[in-house]
Design an enzyme around this catalytic site. Structure first.
Site, mmCIF file in Angstrom:
data_model
loop_
_atom_site.group_PDB
_atom_site.id
_atom_site.type_symbol
_atom_site.label_atom_id
_atom_site.label_comp_id
_atom_site.label_asym_id
_atom_site.label_seq_id
_atom_site.Cartn_x
_atom_site.Cartn_y
_atom_site.Cartn_z
ATOM 1 N N PHE A 25 -21.672 2.905 21.752
ATOM 2 C CA PHE A 25 -22.339 1.809 22.466
ATOM 3 C C PHE A 25 -23.377 1.142 21.573
ATOM 4 O O PHE A 25 -24.273 1.817 21.049
ATOM 5 C CB PHE A 25 -22.995 2.400 23.721
ATOM 6 N N SER A 93 -20.143 9.499 20.644
ATOM 7 C CA SER A 93 -21.008 9.048 21.729
ATOM 8 C C SER A 93 -20.199 8.385 22.845
ATOM 9 O O SER A 93 -19.312 9.007 23.421
ATOM 10 C CB SER A 93 -22.080 8.112 21.154
ATOM 11 N N MET A 94 -20.454 7.112 23.161
ATOM 12 C CA MET A 94 -19.616 6.437 24.151
ATOM 13 C C MET A 94 -18.163 6.427 23.708
ATOM 14 O O MET A 94 -17.247 6.474 24.544
ATOM 15 C CB MET A 94 -20.082 4.996 24.384
ATOM 16 N N ASP A 194 -30.343 15.971 18.986
ATOM 17 C CA ASP A 194 -29.792 14.645 19.253
ATOM 18 C C ASP A 194 -30.801 13.903 20.118
ATOM 19 O O ASP A 194 -31.120 14.342 21.219
ATOM 20 C CB ASP A 194 -28.455 14.788 19.985
ATOM 21 N N HIS A 224 -27.917 12.282 16.171
ATOM 22 C CA HIS A 224 -26.845 11.737 17.007
ATOM 23 C C HIS A 224 -25.669 11.165 16.219
ATOM 24 O O HIS A 224 -24.516 11.490 16.481
ATOM 25 C CB HIS A 224 -27.405 10.664 17.942
#
Length: 259
Positions: A25, A93-94, A194, A224
């Site tokens: 994202f 992530s996303m 993270d 992250h």
């Protein structure tokens, strides 16, 4: 709008094993490009698309939502399926959530899933304020470049458009409900430190998928965006080994993939 230098999509025509990589994202393919190039150099067919609204300016993202982002990776997956015997999906992530939804929806058409610091929920009080706040405030501060390695930076927006964030929140809820439909072998790599996605998200994914072949690896030296961090090589090597275990023809020119 022109795409930011470095944010371009990446595609490589390799062998009959295909990998679809999904970025995160407000990020771009830049965060996963070294991973994509690593797999491409080892003979795999690789697709790393640029998600709609990303890689240009945050104002463009304000006009997009999760159906746009998911449609892009779904389209790329179908294209890979047409020319590859076996296909794997992966994401950061996303992008991890996108990969998990693809797995839930496409079933046996996907041979395995690799997720790095997968996001599962928009956390904090701000999440509850999004439905109203997005009509009052256009953006909040960015989340890009959570990286421990000095000199390494993620090419992402410095602002988060709240309309897009609201759509993301809805998408996470949808994916969470679909996780039990994920049955494929799963490799989950996560960073204990993270600052964007908390460990509870990975724990939630692991507790809800129906996969029986599950491997969890801790990335102790990274934040992250681990794909650009100290543990990047570990991610690349472990993902290739995972794919090679499930599709033994990887790296063997001229042999059939089977299945």
């Amino acid at each position: 709008m022109p795409v930011l230098p470095g944010a371009e999509p990446f595609r490589h025509e390799g062998g009959e094993i295909g990998v679809l990589l999904c970025h995160g994202f407000t990020g771009s393919p830049q965060s996963l490009r070294p991973w994509a190039e690593y797999l491409a150099e080892r003979g795999l067919t690789v697709s790393l698309p640029l998600l709609p609204g990303h890689g240009t300016r945050w104002e463009d993202m304000q006009l997009t939502g999760w159906p746009d982002w998911y449609a892009e990776v779904d389209r790329e997956l179908r294209a890979l399926r047409e020319r590859c015997a076996r296909v794997f999906v992966a994401g950061l992530s996303m992008g991890g959530a996108l990969a998990l939804r693809l797995a839930a929806k496409h079933g046996d058409a996907i041979s395995g899933v690799v997720v790095v610091n997968p996001a599962n929920k928009v956390h904090g009080l701000s999440a509850y304020a999004l439905p109203v706040a997005r009509h009052l405030v256009r953006t909040t501060k960015g989340i890009a470049s959570d990286i421990a390695k000095p000199g390494s930076a993620e090419l992402g927006y410095d602002r988060v458009p709240l309309h897009a964030a609201h759509s993301l929140r809805n998408f996470f809820r949808l994916v969470d409900g679909e996780l039990p439909q994920v049955t494929q072998p799963l490799l989950l790599l996560r960073s204990p430190q993270d600052h964007v996605v908390p460990p509870v998200d990975s724990a939630r994914v692991l507790s809800r998928v129906s996969s029986r072949d599950v491997t969890e690896i801790l990335l102790e030296q990274s934040y992250h965006v681990a794909t650009l961090d100290h543990d990047a090589d570990r991610i690349f090597e472990e993902s290739l080994a995972f794919i090679g275990r499930l599709a033994p023809s990887v790296g063997k020119e001229g042999t059939a993939a089977g299945g």
